[in-house]
Design a protein around this motif. Sequence first.
Motif, PDB file in Angstrom:
ATOM      1  N   SER A  29       0.961  -1.201  -0.003  1.00 54.74           N
ATOM      2  CA  SER A  29       0.025  -0.010  -0.086  1.00 54.74           C
ATOM      3  C   SER A  29       0.849   1.250  -0.031  1.00 54.74           C
ATOM      4  CB  SER A  29      -0.928   0.043   1.285  1.00 54.74           C
ATOM      5  OG  SER A  29      -0.263   0.107   2.378  1.00 54.74           O
ATOM      6  N   GLN A  30       1.962   1.211   0.171  1.00 54.32           N
ATOM      7  CA  GLN A  30       2.953   2.107   0.136  1.00 54.32           C
ATOM      8  C   GLN A  30       4.566   1.749   0.005  1.00 54.32           C
ATOM      9  OE1 GLN A  30       3.043   4.445   3.956  1.00 54.32           O
ATOM     10  NE2 GLN A  30       3.134   2.932   5.147  1.00 54.32           N
ATOM     11  N   THR A  41       2.090   6.055  -2.393  1.00 57.83           N
ATOM     12  CA  THR A  41       0.998   5.607  -1.292  1.00 57.83           C
ATOM     13  C   THR A  41      -0.237   5.563  -2.188  1.00 57.83           C
ATOM     14  OG1 THR A  41       0.208   7.758  -0.804  1.00 57.83           O
ATOM     15  CG2 THR A  41       1.977   7.079   0.650  1.00 57.83           C
TER      16      THR A  41
END
Length: 139
Positions: free
Chosen positions: A112-113, A129
């Motif tokens: 997710s990041q 992100t």
Amino acid sequence: MPFLLFVYRGEFMDIILGIDVGGSTTKIVGFTTEGICIGMKQVKASDQVTSLYGAIGGFLMERKLELKNVCQIVLTGMGASYIDDKIYGIDVIKLEEFLPIGRGGLYLTGLSQAYVVSIGTGTAFVRATQEKCEHIGGS
């Protein structure tokens, strides 16, 4: 992360082509409109426009697809500046390189990041992100 080795078998399928027209290599990836990756290809040619059109033709031919299957083309990279608004009559969207680099890194890793590094003719470091992708350095 869905990835499908796909051979077209005669049914109509809308696909989206993402193309990075770089300084030395053109990279192309195809996705169904449902977000499933159907393959990737790299092409080198003496000029960027030839490389771009060769990548499209080669990608479609290898998968037994036709231009009528392409509903959208998304371009990035320094060679994208040579294209105005359409390729083979298909509308083109141009993106600054850092968004595709960051989102591509997240997609491929399932994270997710992340910090994503693109190394090629130039180098880009991108903080990615789900909300944004930010260039943090490179050449």
